[in-house]
Design a protein around this motif. Structure first.
Motif, PDB file in Angstrom:
ATOM      1  N   THR A   1      22.649   1.377  -5.486  1.00  0.00           N
ATOM      2  CA  THR A   1      21.466   1.733  -4.520  1.00  0.00           C
ATOM      3  C   THR A   1      21.782   1.316  -3.088  1.00  0.00           C
ATOM      4  OG1 THR A   1      20.471  -0.351  -4.828  1.00  0.00           O
ATOM      5  CG2 THR A   1      19.811   1.474  -6.658  1.00  0.00           C
ATOM      6  N   SER A   2      20.898   1.751  -2.317  1.00  0.00           N
ATOM      7  CA  SER A   2      21.473   1.482  -0.855  1.00  0.00           C
ATOM      8  C   SER A   2      21.223   0.044  -0.397  1.00  0.00           C
ATOM      9  CB  SER A   2      20.298   2.209  -0.141  1.00  0.00           C
ATOM     10  OG  SER A   2      20.590   1.863   1.392  1.00  0.00           O
ATOM     11  N   MET A   3      22.066  -0.498   0.446  1.00  0.00           N
ATOM     12  CA  MET A   3      22.068  -1.754   0.836  1.00  0.00           C
ATOM     13  C   MET A   3      20.981  -2.070   1.936  1.00  0.00           C
ATOM     14  SD  MET A   3      24.106  -3.658  -0.946  1.00  0.00           S
ATOM     15  CE  MET A   3      23.934  -4.998   0.098  1.00  0.00           C
ATOM     16  N   ASN A   4      20.341  -0.919   2.308  1.00  0.00           N
ATOM     17  CA  ASN A   4      19.016  -1.024   3.313  1.00  0.00           C
ATOM     18  C   ASN A   4      17.773  -1.487   2.555  1.00  0.00           C
ATOM     19  OD1 ASN A   4      17.100  -0.716   5.257  1.00  0.00           O
ATOM     20  ND2 ASN A   4      17.709   1.429   5.551  1.00  0.00           N
ATOM     21  N   ILE A   5      17.305  -2.796   3.001  1.00  0.00           N
ATOM     22  CA  ILE A   5      16.394  -3.238   2.164  1.00  0.00           C
ATOM     23  C   ILE A   5      14.952  -2.441   2.340  1.00  0.00           C
ATOM     24  CG2 ILE A   5      15.451  -4.780   4.182  1.00  0.00           C
ATOM     25  CD1 ILE A   5      14.753  -6.770   2.357  1.00  0.00           C
ATOM     26  N   TYR A   6      14.985  -1.346   3.275  1.00  0.00           N
ATOM     27  CA  TYR A   6      13.735  -0.576   3.420  1.00  0.00           C
ATOM     28  C   TYR A   6      13.781   0.534   2.554  1.00  0.00           C
ATOM     29  CZ  TYR A   6      12.030  -3.617   7.384  1.00  0.00           C
ATOM     30  OH  TYR A   6      11.566  -4.310   8.216  1.00  0.00           O
ATOM     31  N   ASP A   7      15.108   0.870   2.220  1.00  0.00           N
ATOM     32  CA  ASP A   7      15.222   2.074   1.209  1.00  0.00           C
ATOM     33  C   ASP A   7      14.363   1.935   0.051  1.00  0.00           C
ATOM     34  OD1 ASP A   7      17.094   4.465   0.227  1.00  0.00           O
ATOM     35  OD2 ASP A   7      16.710   3.058  -1.282  1.00  0.00           O
ATOM     36  N   PRO A   8      13.549   2.797  -0.207  1.00  0.00           N
ATOM     37  CA  PRO A   8      12.494   2.689  -1.199  1.00  0.00           C
ATOM     38  C   PRO A   8      12.981   2.181  -2.733  1.00  0.00           C
ATOM     39  CG  PRO A   8      11.807   4.650  -0.063  1.00  0.00           C
ATOM     40  CD  PRO A   8      13.264   3.957   0.660  1.00  0.00           C
ATOM     41  N   VAL A   9      14.184   2.956  -2.935  1.00  0.00           N
ATOM     42  CA  VAL A   9      14.671   2.831  -4.448  1.00  0.00           C
ATOM     43  C   VAL A   9      15.359   1.557  -4.436  1.00  0.00           C
ATOM     44  CG1 VAL A   9      16.285   3.735  -6.152  1.00  0.00           C
ATOM     45  CG2 VAL A   9      14.710   5.420  -4.848  1.00  0.00           C
ATOM     46  N   ALA A  10      16.061   1.027  -3.521  1.00  0.00           N
ATOM     47  CA  ALA A  10      16.896  -0.101  -3.168  1.00  0.00           C
ATOM     48  C   ALA A  10      15.838  -1.164  -3.581  1.00  0.00           C
ATOM     49  CB  ALA A  10      17.693  -0.050  -2.269  1.00  0.00           C
ATOM     50  N   ASN A  11      14.797  -1.044  -2.588  1.00  0.00           N
ATOM     51  CA  ASN A  11      13.790  -2.041  -2.753  1.00  0.00           C
ATOM     52  C   ASN A  11      13.229  -2.273  -3.804  1.00  0.00           C
ATOM     53  OD1 ASN A  11      10.941  -3.319  -2.001  1.00  0.00           O
ATOM     54  ND2 ASN A  11      12.036  -3.606  -0.065  1.00  0.00           N
TER      55      ASN A  11
ATOM     56  N   SER B   1       0.718  -1.179   0.156  1.00  0.00           N
ATOM     57  CA  SER B   1      -0.097   0.095   0.126  1.00  0.00           C
ATOM     58  C   SER B   1       0.681   1.344   0.009  1.00  0.00           C
ATOM     59  CB  SER B   1      -0.942   0.032   1.171  1.00  0.00           C
ATOM     60  OG  SER B   1      -1.759  -1.218   1.418  1.00  0.00           O
ATOM     61  N   GLY B   2       2.199   1.223  -0.474  1.00  0.00           N
ATOM     62  CA  GLY B   2       2.892   2.326  -0.639  1.00  0.00           C
ATOM     63  C   GLY B   2       3.728   2.624   0.826  1.00  0.00           C
ATOM     64  N   ASN B   3       3.652   1.760   1.648  1.00  0.00           N
ATOM     65  CA  ASN B   3       4.546   1.915   2.768  1.00  0.00           C
ATOM     66  C   ASN B   3       5.781   1.299   2.918  1.00  0.00           C
ATOM     67  OD1 ASN B   3       5.325   2.186   5.509  1.00  0.00           O
ATOM     68  ND2 ASN B   3       3.986   0.919   6.646  1.00  0.00           N
ATOM     69  N   PRO B   4       7.130   2.150   2.841  1.00  0.00           N
ATOM     70  CA  PRO B   4       8.208   1.646   2.748  1.00  0.00           C
ATOM     71  C   PRO B   4       8.803   0.690   3.842  1.00  0.00           C
ATOM     72  CG  PRO B   4       8.380   4.095   3.020  1.00  0.00           C
ATOM     73  CD  PRO B   4       7.003   3.666   2.843  1.00  0.00           C
ATOM     74  N   ASN B   5       8.050   0.884   4.933  1.00  0.00           N
ATOM     75  CA  ASN B   5       8.502   0.181   6.093  1.00  0.00           C
ATOM     76  C   ASN B   5       7.624  -0.876   6.408  1.00  0.00           C
ATOM     77  OD1 ASN B   5      10.655   2.444   6.951  1.00  0.00           O
ATOM     78  ND2 ASN B   5       9.184   3.522   7.414  1.00  0.00           N
ATOM     79  N   ALA B   6       6.716  -1.299   5.464  1.00  0.00           N
ATOM     80  CA  ALA B   6       6.070  -2.425   5.576  1.00  0.00           C
ATOM     81  C   ALA B   6       6.780  -3.765   5.841  1.00  0.00           C
ATOM     82  CB  ALA B   6       4.992  -2.663   4.495  1.00  0.00           C
ATOM     83  N   ILE B   7       6.357  -4.715   6.694  1.00  0.00           N
ATOM     84  CA  ILE B   7       6.980  -5.770   7.170  1.00  0.00           C
ATOM     85  C   ILE B   7       5.576  -6.968   7.072  1.00  0.00           C
ATOM     86  CG2 ILE B   7       7.021  -5.536   9.627  1.00  0.00           C
ATOM     87  CD1 ILE B   7       9.675  -7.335   9.281  1.00  0.00           C
TER      88      ILE B   7
ATOM     89  N   LEU C   1       8.512  -1.865   0.376  1.00  0.00           N
ATOM     90  CA  LEU C   1       7.498  -1.532  -0.653  1.00  0.00           C
ATOM     91  C   LEU C   1       7.135  -2.601  -1.512  1.00  0.00           C
ATOM     92  CD1 LEU C   1       8.668   2.019  -2.073  1.00  0.00           C
ATOM     93  CD2 LEU C   1       6.746   1.460  -0.799  1.00  0.00           C
ATOM     94  N   LEU C   2       8.009  -3.479  -1.982  1.00  0.00           N
ATOM     95  CA  LEU C   2       7.710  -4.703  -2.841  1.00  0.00           C
ATOM     96  C   LEU C   2       7.692  -6.061  -2.064  1.00  0.00           C
ATOM     97  CD1 LEU C   2       8.783  -3.562  -6.477  1.00  0.00           C
ATOM     98  CD2 LEU C   2       6.334  -3.963  -5.614  1.00  0.00           C
ATOM     99  N   GLN C   3       7.838  -5.982  -0.685  1.00  0.00           N
ATOM    100  CA  GLN C   3       7.764  -7.063   0.136  1.00  0.00           C
ATOM    101  C   GLN C   3       8.796  -8.161  -0.376  1.00  0.00           C
ATOM    102  OE1 GLN C   3       5.500  -7.629   3.089  1.00  0.00           O
ATOM    103  NE2 GLN C   3       6.438  -5.727   2.893  1.00  0.00           N
ATOM    104  N   VAL C   4      10.030  -7.710  -0.114  1.00  0.00           N
ATOM    105  CA  VAL C   4      11.345  -8.544  -0.746  1.00  0.00           C
ATOM    106  C   VAL C   4      11.768  -9.187   0.610  1.00  0.00           C
ATOM    107  CG1 VAL C   4      13.452  -8.716  -1.832  1.00  0.00           C
ATOM    108  CG2 VAL C   4      11.838  -6.816  -2.432  1.00  0.00           C
ATOM    109  N   ILE C   5      12.077 -10.559   0.568  1.00  0.00           N
ATOM    110  CA  ILE C   5      12.901 -10.738   1.731  1.00  0.00           C
ATOM    111  C   ILE C   5      14.437 -10.790   1.497  1.00  0.00           C
ATOM    112  CG2 ILE C   5      10.963 -12.811   2.161  1.00  0.00           C
ATOM    113  CD1 ILE C   5      12.883 -14.936   0.625  1.00  0.00           C
ATOM    114  N   ASP C   6      14.978 -10.693   2.659  1.00  0.00           N
ATOM    115  CA  ASP C   6      16.682 -10.442   2.577  1.00  0.00           C
ATOM    116  C   ASP C   6      17.359 -11.182   1.835  1.00  0.00           C
ATOM    117  OD1 ASP C   6      16.746  -8.481   4.747  1.00  0.00           O
ATOM    118  OD2 ASP C   6      16.220  -9.844   6.139  1.00  0.00           O
ATOM    119  N   PRO C   7      17.173 -12.579   1.477  1.00  0.00           N
ATOM    120  CA  PRO C   7      17.978 -13.420   0.416  1.00  0.00           C
ATOM    121  C   PRO C   7      17.807 -12.797  -0.922  1.00  0.00           C
ATOM    122  CG  PRO C   7      16.958 -14.957   2.071  1.00  0.00           C
ATOM    123  CD  PRO C   7      16.410 -13.698   2.376  1.00  0.00           C
ATOM    124  N   THR C   8      16.545 -12.696  -1.128  1.00  0.00           N
ATOM    125  CA  THR C   8      16.226 -12.108  -2.487  1.00  0.00           C
ATOM    126  C   THR C   8      16.959 -10.858  -2.639  1.00  0.00           C
ATOM    127  OG1 THR C   8      14.465 -13.377  -2.576  1.00  0.00           O
ATOM    128  CG2 THR C   8      14.384 -11.720  -4.226  1.00  0.00           C
TER     129      THR C   8
END
Length: 260
Positions: A228-238, A190-196, A212-219
């Motif tokens: 791009t950032s190594m932070n999985i929660y970073d919107p652009v990196a995610n 729903s557009g929340n970059p901190n969603a888990i 944002l696109l609900q990615v797991i850490d290994p993926t």
């Protein structure tokens, strides 16, 4: 996002020739002496000199004139009293804030600015400087301006994140469209970059879907895009990592219409 199937959504020269005698066992030989002289002689390059040009200008000292409206006055009459005012129309334009919307109505006592009067003049001396350095400075300024203009900025919201990600993807050769990304983002987080997602099978396995696109850490780590950032929660990196994964798995994020 699992490595394959995945996660559920989370709602949250002039040259002069002389002669020189050379001794050769008592015989004097006349040898030409060549020297570089004149305008075409080789001389080291010199830095351009500053050229200064002095200018003088006479600047009139002026003062605004305020006219107090009396009974029977009209803008035309006032303009006739002060020819330099430019006529009643310019007079009205200059005083519309105090006159109002009707130029035919000017009340006695109203103060109008009708022009200027001369209080003498002042002579101003200026120096104009032109050098190759100044020209170079102008060129540098233009380059700087062009460089600044070429730096693209993005808004700090979903629209900006998607657009920035698309630019990164374009450079990396990753397919995907704005609509495809937006559609999947809204379904997954729903557009929340901190969603888990803390409730599905991925969460149960200790690798919850994030961002944002609900990615797991290994993926995310496997498909992370350089730059791009190594932070999985970073919107652009995610977004970029998820689109990279989707491109390898489904051809494009545009082909994803459900859990992936």
């Amino acid at each position: 996002m699992p490595v394959r199937a995945k996660h559920r959504r989370m709602k949250t020269n002039v040259i002069t020739r002389g002669m020189i005698a050379a001794g050769t066992g008592g015989i004097a030989l006349a040898l030409p002496l060549v020297s570089a002289t004149g305008a075409s002689a080789a001389t080291p390059a010199q830095a351009p000199q500053v050229a200064k040009t002095a200018h003088t200008a006479v600047v009139p000292n002026v003062q605004l004139v305020t006219y107090k409206v009396v009974a029977g006055d009209t803008l035309s009459k006032v303009a006739q009293k002060y020819p330099k005012s430019g006529g009643w129309k310019k007079l009205y334009t200059a005083n519309r804030a105090v006159i109002g919307d009707n130029p035919a109505l000017i009340r006695p006592g109203l103060k109008l600015t009708v022009g200027t009067k001369s209080l003498g003049s002042t002579t101003v001396r200026t120096t104009a400087k032109t050098t190759a350095t100044a020209t170079a400075a102008v060129a540098k300024s233009k380059v700087t301006t062009a460089t600044q203009a070429s730096v693209k900025s993005y808004s700090n919201n979903l629209d900006g994140w998607i657009k920035q990600s698309l630019d990164v993807m374009a450079k990396a050769g990753i397919p995907g469209s704005y609509d495809g990304i937006y559609r999947n983002v809204m379904r997954e987080s729903s557009g929340n970059p901190n969603a888990i997602n803390n409730w599905d099978s991925n969460a149960a396995a200790g690798i919850p879907s994030k961002g944002l696109l609900q990615v797991i850490d290994p993926t995310f780590q496997a498909y992370h895009v350089s730059g791009t950032s190594m932070n999985i929660y970073d919107p652009v990196a995610n977004i970029t990592a998820a689109c990279n994964y989707a491109a390898k798995t489904y051809g494009s994020i545009d082909n994803v219409n459900g859990a992936y």
